[in-house]
Design an enzyme around this catalytic site. Structure first.
Site, short mmCIF file in Angstrom:
data_model
loop_
_atom_site.label_atom_id
_atom_site.label_comp_id
_atom_site.label_asym_id
_atom_site.label_seq_id
_atom_site.Cartn_x
_atom_site.Cartn_y
_atom_site.Cartn_z
N GLY A 354 35.84 73.13 10.33
CA GLY A 354 36.43 74.39 10.59
C GLY A 354 37.85 74.13 10.49
O GLY A 354 38.69 73.29 10.97
N THR A 355 38.31 74.97 9.59
CA THR A 355 39.79 74.84 8.97
C THR A 355 40.15 76.25 8.53
O THR A 355 39.55 77.05 8.05
CB THR A 355 39.74 73.89 7.76
OG1 THR A 355 38.94 72.47 8.12
CG2 THR A 355 41.16 73.70 7.10
N VAL A 356 41.61 76.26 8.50
CA VAL A 356 42.26 77.49 7.83
C VAL A 356 43.02 77.22 6.90
O VAL A 356 43.77 76.00 6.87
CB VAL A 356 42.79 78.29 9.04
CG1 VAL A 356 41.98 79.01 10.01
CG2 VAL A 356 43.86 77.63 9.59
N SER A 373 43.60 72.60 10.72
CA SER A 373 42.24 72.58 11.19
C SER A 373 42.00 71.75 12.51
O SER A 373 42.63 70.89 13.01
CB SER A 373 41.37 71.77 10.13
OG SER A 373 40.08 71.38 10.43
N MET A 436 39.38 75.49 1.88
CA MET A 436 38.91 74.72 3.26
C MET A 436 37.55 74.72 3.35
O MET A 436 36.65 75.16 2.41
CB MET A 436 39.41 75.85 4.25
CG MET A 436 38.62 76.96 4.35
SD MET A 436 39.33 78.09 5.75
CE MET A 436 40.67 78.94 4.67
#
Length: 536
Positions: A354-356, A373, A436
């Protein structure tokens, strides 16, 4: 022009976006608007990046939070700077201590895999060194979104619902109560279009803004975090928080066909993308959509990842120098192993993440590549009560095997998946890019850079192009719209090809390139999520 911006082989794809005063590209429209607000207030690309990152903790909590780690590459004053905002493991953790808690390997959820969160410190370091606006002004949009609420967007809503259903069956115990109270207050995930808000999140962001994150690392918030861990038998302490500071580092790069591709050095895995490109640059790439092109790309990535997993860890503990892993000789040796059939290097098992990611640019030439993240969606599943602080689970990547290069020990930084990228040519900045998504990230970086440089695709086309993802051994997964005849041809070369049901695991990218002759910015944003570009 720096690249051929006009070429797009996908006639139904969205067009790249052009502007000249400023641009913000990220996975959430509201976060992009937060960055644009800073540019219009007289802030620079650095202020815009911080505002966007803080807003993303609110409007995309399925991927990051206040308890995230972060990395940044900053182009300003004709120079590239790197910032490592990843935190170490707690001082008092050890392999033996984790095993005494009944774990044979590092868990994915709970208190054990939480390392010191680096994102708040990263925001402060960026603001103090290069920002123009006061931090309270920069965090104001994020605080407003948290306080007033915002409607949940489609991709966000889908991910939130999946996480809730997963956590409902996985997370038991008093320590997880805060997550459900914060992110499922009605006994479910918020629905698409439903307004979600968090007053506690807003108050925490306000405290960080007013104290330059001192409250988070040394003050009241630090006390709340440390007390929670002490109460529930965790390892993270106030001392761990108090001594932490995001670290300025020298970016690493390779030359690739007249350009320089830049990444953050280990403990990040950006070196894997550079290793793959270092292998690839000795190959003649004639056309993009051929079986030979995809086969050799995949084989180069396999070799790079095998070596990355063997060597990358906290720089203090690396057994092979970065310079050696990126040397011409090393690239030649690995390239020589690529044959006509799929190879099966020592496999690893990747996990979802889960990353931006965000990219910003202003009219004065400043540009930022920023990634943040929590890892594996919401992260550890730990939310400190009444603060909105969702903590990452980066320690999950540590090994409990004492002989492993990334073996757990106190005060050590783990192998880190999140990586911002940057492209230059000569002494000029071309711009920030990133993809990402856990172990997909170096694979996405390689594909986007080759799409740009080797195959002359504009930013939007470079992102829209069908992607492949090496999983392990000879296993390769391709997107649903990947050409079927090429997937079949890869199978004939020995690749075990799997066609994905959707594109959720193939990374989510953003690109901003600058034409240094005209100053014009051109951006692409990810169609695999709620991607958006805000510009003027």
């Amino acid at each position: 022009m720096t690249v051929d911006y006009l070429y797009n082989p996908y006639p139904l794809a969205r067009n790249s976006v052009f502007a000249n005063k400023g641009m913000v590209a990220t996975s959430q429209p509201l976060a992009a608007q937060a960055g644009l607000e800073m540019l219009k207030k007289g802030g620079n690309a650095i202020d815009a990046a911080i505002a966007t990152a803080a807003a993303l903790t609110v409007v995309e909590p399925t991927s990051n939070g206040i308890g995230s780690d972060a990395f940044a590459l900053v182009w300003t004053n004709n120079q590239l700077y790197g910032l490592n905002g990843s935190g170490p493991s707690p001082k008092n953790i050890s392999i033996e201590a984790v095993r005494r808690k009944g774990h044979e390997k590092m868990p994915a959820h709970g208190l054990v895999p939480v390392t010191v969160p680096g994102a708040p410190s990263a925001w402060v370091e960026l603001s103090k060194r290069f920002g123009k606006l006061p931090l309270p002004d920069v965090l104001e949009p994020a605080i407003r979104y948290a306080e007033e609420g915002y409607p949940v967007s489609p991709t966000l809503g889908k991910s939130w619902d999946l996480s809730y259903k997963n956590y409902k069956t996985l997370l038991y115990g008093e320590e997880f109560k805060g997550w459900f109270e914060t992110f499922a207050p009605n006994g479910r995930a918020p629905r698409i279009g439903e307004v979600w808000k968090s007053k506690a999140h807003a108050e925490t962001l306000h405290s960080i803004a007013e104290t330059n994150a001192e409250s988070f690392y040394k003050g009241d918030l630090a006390d709340q975090i440390a007390d929670f861990f002490s109460k529930h038998g965790g390892f993270l302490s106030k001392e761990d928080l108090a001594v932490y500071k995001a670290e300025w580092v020298n970016p690493i790069s390779i030359e690739y066909r007249g350009y320089n591709v830049w990444e953050i050095p280990p403990n990040g895995q950006g070196i894997v993308a550079l290793m793959a490109l270092n292998i690839a640059k000795g190959v003649e790439w004639n056309d993009k959509d051929t079986v030979d092109t995809y086969h050799k790309q995949i084989e180069a990535m396999k070799l790079a990842y095998t070596d990355g997993k063997a060597y990358v860890t906290d720089p203090k503990d690396m057994k092979m120098a970065v310079e050696d892993l990126l040397s011409e000789v090393y690239g030649q040796q690995r390239r020589a192993l690529i044959g006509e059939e799929a190879m099966s290097p020592e496999p690893y098992q990747p996990v979802h993440s889960g990353t931006v990611y965000l990219a910003t640019a202003d009219g004065d030439g400043n540009m930022v590549s920023f990634i943040q993240s929590n890892y594996m969606g919401f992260g550890s599943g730990i939310v400190i009560p009444e603060t909105g602080i969702a903590l990452q689970n980066r320690g999950h990547d540590f090994s409990l095997d004492e002989t492993h290069p990334n073996a757990l020990k106190g005060g050590k930084k783990t192998y880190h998946t999140i990586i911002p990228g940057f492209l230059t040519k000569g002494k000029e900045a071309v711009g920030p890019f990133g993809v990402m998504g856990g172990y997909m990230q170096p694979q996405g970086h390689m594909q986007v850079i080759m799409n740009t440089i080797d195959f002359h695709l504009n930013p939007q086309a470079a992102l829209d192009a069908p992607r492949w993802q090496w999983l392990k051994g000879k296993k390769v997964m391709v997107e649903p719209h990947f050409p079927s005849h090429l997937a079949q041809a890869l199978s004939r070369k020995g690749h075990e090809v799997e066609v994905a049901i959707d594109s959720g695991s193939f990374g989510r990218g953003q690109i901003i390139w600058r034409d240094w002759e005209t100053g014009v910015l051109v951006g692409g944003t990810e169609g695999r999520t709620d991607g958006s570009i805000a510009c003027w």
